[in-house]
Design a protein around this motif. Structure first.
Motif: not given
Ligand SMILES: NC(=O)c1ccc[n+]([C@@H]2O[C@H](COP(=O)([O-])OP(=O)(O)OC[C@H]3O[C@@H](n4cnc5c(N)ncnc54)[C@H](OP(=O)(O)O)[C@@H]3O)[C@@H](O)[C@H]2O)c1
Length: 259
Positions: A71-88
């Motif tokens: 999941l983390y790698d996918e987000i990096k590949q898409q160059r997405i900035t995670v401003q809010f992380l919700v561990n739900n």
């Protein structure tokens, strides 16, 4: 500045899904994660039709560390900035410890504790580098109490609260906030998943998921560290300060009993 994304684990139902609506209403794009593909696809369609945001979905079993890293790698590949992380994402399991399934409890510990910690480990450093970001961990009123008949679940939620409070202290000289949302029993898919449906806890006075998400979201956005809804549940979290722990444990057990 361009608005970042909110990453919500366990967004296919319950509290996570309701939180997604609040972020969408405020114009934040979303990364939604769960195992149920159809539910996430349907939610993505609904949110993109109603709000001017992008919604990415990622189908992952987050009880597996490899999937969390993917999941983390996918987000990096898409160059997405995670401003809010919700561990739900999380679940519970009802029964005496000698009867419950180890396979399920191991998955629970991996999901409720390990993945929550791992995703925080992965995303927090870049938040600190930007000096911007917020993390919301879904704990529980259970975080404050020992829980006979759900011993492992209560213990996982105690971890979540302890971890959150400690990080809040470590982050005090930054703009990053970290919050623990601590709901009491709430009407979601949780009680069925935990085999808890007949329990007195869910019989009377369970919270509505919309209220949990609304109050949780508002207080999270204000940077509150511990978020508890309702006077009754605030009192419950304070009981161990005033009464012997053995007595409190007995009371929790009686509340947990199935009628
Ligand atoms: N409801 C309550 O009474 C209550 C009270 C206090 C705290 N909480 C906490 O609130 C959080 C949300 O629970 P909820 O009440 O909203 O329950 P829910 O309706 O059962 O939702 C749980 C969410 O987690 C996801 N999930 C479960 N296992 C997963 C896995 N292995 N990998 C990825 N996603 C997974 C589920 O999606 P999929 O099944 O599609 O994967 C679902 O989206 C949990 O951490 C729970 O412990 C609940």
């Amino acid at each position: 500045m361009e608005k970042g994304y909110a990453l919500i684990t366990g967004a296919s139902g319950g509290i996570g899904r309701q939180l997604a609506y609040h972020f969408a209403e405020d114009g934040y794009s979303l990364v939604l994660v769960a195992r149920s593909k159809e539910k996430l696809e349907e939610l993505k369609k609904e949110l993109e039709n109603n709000y001017s945001i992008s919604v990415l979905i990622s189908i992952k079993d987050l009880s597996k560390q490899k999937e969390a890293l993917k999941l983390y790698d996918e987000i990096k590949q898409q160059r997405i900035t995670v401003q809010f992380l919700v561990n739900n994402a999380g679940f519970g399991l009802y029964g005496t410890f000698i009867e419950t399934s180890w396979a399920e409890e191991a998955d629970m510990i991996d999901l409720n504790i390990k993945t929550l910690t791992y995703l925080t480990k992965l995303f927090l450093p870049e938040m600190v580098e930007r000096n911007q970001g917020r993390i919301l961990n879904i704990a529980s009123v259970a975080s404050f109490l020992p829980g006979p008949l759900m011993a492992v679940y209560y213990a996982t939620k105690a971890y979540v609260l302890s971890f959150t409070e400690a990080l809040e202290n470590e982050l005090k000289d930054t703009n990053i906030t970290i919050s623990a949302l601590c709901p009491g029993p709430t009407k979601t898919g949780f009680s069925d998943r935990a085999n808890l449906s007949g329990s007195k806890l869910f019989e009377s006075g369970a919270l509505h998921v919309e209220d949990v998400a609304k109050v949780g979201y508002e207080q999270f956005m204000r940077g509150k560290t511990i978020i508890i809804l309702g006077a009754k549940f605030k009192v419950a979290t304070m009981l161990p300060r005033f009464f012997p722990r053995k007595l409190i444990t007995k009371v929790v057990r009686s509340m947990q009993e199935v009628k």
